[in-house]
Motif scaffolding. Sequence first.
Motif, mmCIF file in Angstrom:
data_model
loop_
_atom_site.group_PDB
_atom_site.id
_atom_site.type_symbol
_atom_site.label_atom_id
_atom_site.label_comp_id
_atom_site.label_asym_id
_atom_site.label_seq_id
_atom_site.Cartn_x
_atom_site.Cartn_y
_atom_site.Cartn_z
ATOM 1 N N ARG A 202 0.849 -1.195 0.000
ATOM 2 C CA ARG A 202 0.000 0.000 0.000
ATOM 3 C C ARG A 202 0.888 1.250 0.000
ATOM 4 N NH1 ARG A 202 -5.262 -0.908 0.445
ATOM 5 N NH2 ARG A 202 -5.978 -2.942 1.240
ATOM 6 N N GLY A 203 0.460 2.253 -0.732
ATOM 7 C CA GLY A 203 1.181 3.519 -0.716
ATOM 8 C C GLY A 203 2.186 3.696 -1.822
ATOM 9 N N GLY A 204 2.486 2.642 -2.563
ATOM 10 C CA GLY A 204 3.348 2.782 -3.734
ATOM 11 C C GLY A 204 4.834 2.642 -3.491
ATOM 12 N N GLU A 205 5.327 3.014 -2.317
ATOM 13 C CA GLU A 205 6.759 2.965 -2.040
ATOM 14 C C GLU A 205 7.029 2.037 -0.860
ATOM 15 O OE1 GLU A 205 9.365 4.356 -3.529
ATOM 16 O OE2 GLU A 205 8.170 5.344 -5.071
ATOM 17 N N LEU A 206 8.086 1.242 -1.002
ATOM 18 C CA LEU A 206 8.505 0.390 0.112
ATOM 19 C C LEU A 206 9.016 1.252 1.259
ATOM 20 C CD1 LEU A 206 10.535 -2.628 -1.333
ATOM 21 C CD2 LEU A 206 8.484 -2.760 0.087
ATOM 22 N N PRO A 207 8.607 0.971 2.495
ATOM 23 C CA PRO A 207 9.215 1.668 3.628
ATOM 24 C C PRO A 207 10.731 1.481 3.619
ATOM 25 C CG PRO A 207 7.275 0.451 4.329
ATOM 26 C CD PRO A 207 7.542 0.045 2.911
ATOM 27 N N ALA A 208 11.461 2.456 4.100
ATOM 28 C CA ALA A 208 12.929 2.439 4.026
ATOM 29 C C ALA A 208 13.517 1.190 4.674
ATOM 30 C CB ALA A 208 13.489 3.698 4.695
ATOM 31 N N GLU A 209 12.931 0.766 5.810
ATOM 32 C CA GLU A 209 13.476 -0.416 6.505
ATOM 33 C C GLU A 209 13.336 -1.676 5.645
ATOM 34 O OE1 GLU A 209 11.820 2.503 9.518
ATOM 35 O OE2 GLU A 209 11.158 1.575 7.631
ATOM 36 N N LEU A 210 12.182 -1.828 5.010
ATOM 37 C CA LEU A 210 11.967 -3.009 4.172
ATOM 38 C C LEU A 210 12.825 -2.954 2.912
ATOM 39 C CD1 LEU A 210 8.095 -3.542 4.407
ATOM 40 C CD2 LEU A 210 9.904 -4.660 5.712
ATOM 41 N N LYS A 211 12.975 -1.785 2.341
ATOM 42 C CA LYS A 211 13.808 -1.637 1.153
ATOM 43 C C LYS A 211 15.251 -2.004 1.459
ATOM 44 C CE LYS A 211 14.986 1.630 -2.520
ATOM 45 N NZ LYS A 211 14.806 3.000 -3.049
ATOM 46 N N ALA A 212 15.740 -1.565 2.619
ATOM 47 C CA ALA A 212 17.113 -1.890 3.015
ATOM 48 C C ALA A 212 17.275 -3.388 3.223
ATOM 49 C CB ALA A 212 17.485 -1.127 4.293
ATOM 50 N N PHE A 213 16.266 -4.015 3.852
ATOM 51 C CA PHE A 213 16.309 -5.465 4.078
ATOM 52 C C PHE A 213 16.304 -6.199 2.740
ATOM 53 C CE2 PHE A 213 15.248 -9.677 5.178
ATOM 54 C CZ PHE A 213 15.370 -9.860 6.539
ATOM 55 N N ALA A 214 15.426 -5.795 1.838
ATOM 56 C CA ALA A 214 15.302 -6.463 0.546
ATOM 57 C C ALA A 214 16.589 -6.369 -0.259
ATOM 58 C CB ALA A 214 14.137 -5.867 -0.245
ATOM 59 N N GLU A 215 17.275 -5.255 -0.146
ATOM 60 C CA GLU A 215 18.515 -5.060 -0.908
ATOM 61 C C GLU A 215 19.636 -5.972 -0.432
ATOM 62 O OE1 GLU A 215 19.167 -0.903 -0.461
ATOM 63 O OE2 GLU A 215 17.876 -0.341 -2.162
ATOM 64 N N VAL A 224 7.033 -4.857 -7.374
ATOM 65 C CA VAL A 224 6.039 -4.873 -6.295
ATOM 66 C C VAL A 224 4.646 -4.933 -6.919
ATOM 67 C CG1 VAL A 224 7.527 -3.584 -4.728
ATOM 68 C CG2 VAL A 224 5.891 -2.355 -6.157
ATOM 69 N N ILE A 225 3.718 -5.507 -6.157
ATOM 70 C CA ILE A 225 2.320 -5.612 -6.578
ATOM 71 C C ILE A 225 1.491 -4.825 -5.576
ATOM 72 C CG2 ILE A 225 0.394 -7.171 -7.030
ATOM 73 C CD1 ILE A 225 2.477 -9.387 -7.527
ATOM 74 N N PRO A 226 0.689 -3.894 -6.038
ATOM 75 C CA PRO A 226 -0.065 -3.075 -5.092
ATOM 76 C C PRO A 226 -1.219 -3.845 -4.456
ATOM 77 C CG PRO A 226 -0.692 -2.532 -7.333
ATOM 78 C CD PRO A 226 0.458 -3.500 -7.450
ATOM 79 N N ALA A 227 -1.593 -3.432 -3.258
ATOM 80 C CA ALA A 227 -2.825 -3.932 -2.663
ATOM 81 C C ALA A 227 -3.997 -3.402 -3.489
ATOM 82 C CB ALA A 227 -2.937 -3.466 -1.212
#
Length: 267
Positions: A202-215, A224-227
Amino acid sequence: MTITIALAGKGGVGKTTVAGMVVKFLAQNQTGSILAIDADPSSNLNMVLGLDLDWTVGDIREDMLEQVKSSLNIGGAAMGSMPGGTTKREYLEYHVRSSLAEGSRFDLIAMGRGEGPGCYCAVNHNLREVIDDLSRHYAYVVIDNEAGMEHLSRRTTRDVQHLFIVSDPTQRGLVAARRIADMRKELDINIENAWLIINRLRGGELPAELKAFAEKLDVPLLGVIPADDALAEFEFSGKPLVELGDKSPVYLAVEGMVEKVLGMKRT
């Protein structure tokens, strides 16, 4: 050459939805035949694809073993054999092919329940050969795997060209994705490419914490697939998700990802 796409991820992240959208895209944008394999014991990919499901491979396996047990009780020359002199391999091949649920542009086979308390090693070996042989007749195979990865090599000996690791936008989902990414190297099958997909954002952008983890994961983020509330309405009504419109944000997101990994454009 058959192109195999497998999906994995922890339970509840939407693997089956993504699998259905992959099948929908392939059915609408290429001419080759498609086989969907539901490797999750809950067996609900048929609902997403709008197909009736009468038999699963698990049902076939259990029925065969019951017949073998019956012949053991009878004794004599038929002891431990199948009725009519049919070999176990022939029996499995006939019934697996008969269990295919056929759609207008794709077929489905469901693995169903796991093994019971008996000995299944030889049966499962035959089943893998039968399903692998069946898969060779399709241009694309899409496997909706159960929560982990440990069962994938029990289902097939075929190479997997693309593994889609699906996560929801949570730390728990990404931790499970990391475990699956690491586990893929221990399997007895070759996985050529692995990709991370984050679902229900939701919201279009990954939260910074999740983006850092994913990287930090050993797999690139494919997308990403939107809700989507419209998807929830389909879930409530039981309407097949493959009937989602082509302008659905969920379908469009999966469409772009499949185009990217297969180098394919929509028709």
